[in-house]
Design a protein around this motif. Structure first.
Motif, mmCIF file in Angstrom:
data_model
loop_
_atom_site.group_PDB
_atom_site.id
_atom_site.type_symbol
_atom_site.label_atom_id
_atom_site.label_comp_id
_atom_site.label_asym_id
_atom_site.label_seq_id
_atom_site.Cartn_x
_atom_site.Cartn_y
_atom_site.Cartn_z
ATOM 1 N N CYS A 49 7.283 13.460 -8.264
ATOM 2 C CA CYS A 49 7.755 12.350 -8.594
ATOM 3 C C CYS A 49 8.476 11.748 -7.400
ATOM 4 O O CYS A 49 9.238 12.145 -6.656
ATOM 5 C CB CYS A 49 8.491 12.244 -9.748
ATOM 6 S SG CYS A 49 9.169 10.668 -10.348
ATOM 7 N N VAL A 76 1.628 12.181 -5.141
ATOM 8 C CA VAL A 76 2.396 10.918 -5.212
ATOM 9 C C VAL A 76 2.566 10.214 -3.826
ATOM 10 O O VAL A 76 2.278 10.859 -2.767
ATOM 11 C CB VAL A 76 3.939 11.346 -5.734
ATOM 12 C CG1 VAL A 76 3.759 11.732 -7.208
ATOM 13 C CG2 VAL A 76 4.617 12.241 -4.967
ATOM 14 N N ASP A 114 10.889 8.493 -6.701
ATOM 15 C CA ASP A 114 11.328 7.197 -7.343
ATOM 16 C C ASP A 114 11.548 6.043 -6.732
ATOM 17 O O ASP A 114 10.676 5.991 -5.663
ATOM 18 C CB ASP A 114 12.942 7.865 -7.671
ATOM 19 C CG ASP A 114 13.894 8.198 -6.421
ATOM 20 O OD1 ASP A 114 13.681 7.599 -5.426
ATOM 21 O OD2 ASP A 114 14.745 8.941 -6.635
#
Length: 191
Positions: A179, A133, A181
């Protein structure tokens, strides 16, 4: 009140039909050109191509047919086992595999393998990459089976591994998913 009933009788067919959702599912497999029936991840790039990370290669779908990209890892066991996909702001597709990370330049149609670069051979905490990511601050985060690697925008590398005696360290060695944000916080899913 009479106007309400007239409007209700006129609009009711539209209200009834607007509640109906029709879904159409189409299935793809090796018979349609996919290189393997086991897909780890599906990813749409900035150009609208759909990429499928499979246990037997990387597939690009253009809406009509598949193109398989060969990843030359030098590892006969995990040769084409693709685990994760992510595209950076420069239109580079980061490809996580069980043999490290490949970079596919969408503009130049070229592939670069970190493992083949001696200066970057030990950059990851493990060559078994699970997820990739970007955090919006120019950092790339790579989850592996033995920890986490961060590459900042200058190319500096930081490795994070589990330390069960340190409450501020990674909660587990095997990081299965990441992940980022919208604040740039990285959420880590240990296995």
């Amino acid at each position: 009140m009479r106007i309400f009933y007239i409007l209700l009788s006129i609009l009711s067919p539209f209200l009834l039909f607007s509640q109906t959702n029709t879904f159409v599912f189409k299935s793809y497999n090796v018979d349609n050109g996919l290189s393997d029936n086991y897909v780890e991840q599906v990813f749409e790039d900035s150009r609208g191509f759909v990429w499928m990370a499979t246990h037997n290669g990387l597939n690009r779908f253009d809406g009509h047919s598949f193109k398989t990209l060969e990843l030359k890892t030098g590892d006969p066991v995990h040769r084409n086992f693709v685990t994760s996909l992510a595209e950076d702001a420069n239109h580079i597709l980061w490809i996580g595999t069980l043999s490290g990370v490949f970079l596919y330049d969408l503009n130049q149609d070229t592939i670069y393998h970190f493992q083949n670069d001696p200066s970057k051979r030990d950059m990851f905490s493990s060559m078994y990459v699970e997820d990739i990511v970007f955090d919006g601050h120019g950092n790339t985060w790579i989850a592996t089976r033995i920890g986490l690697t961060k590459i900042d925008k200058k190319g500096n590398i930081s490795k994070f591994i589990a330390d069960y005696n340190n409450p501020r360290a990674l909660p587990g060695a095997y990081i299965s998913s990441l992940c980022a944000d919208h604040w740039g916080t990285i959420w880590i899913a240990p296995y």
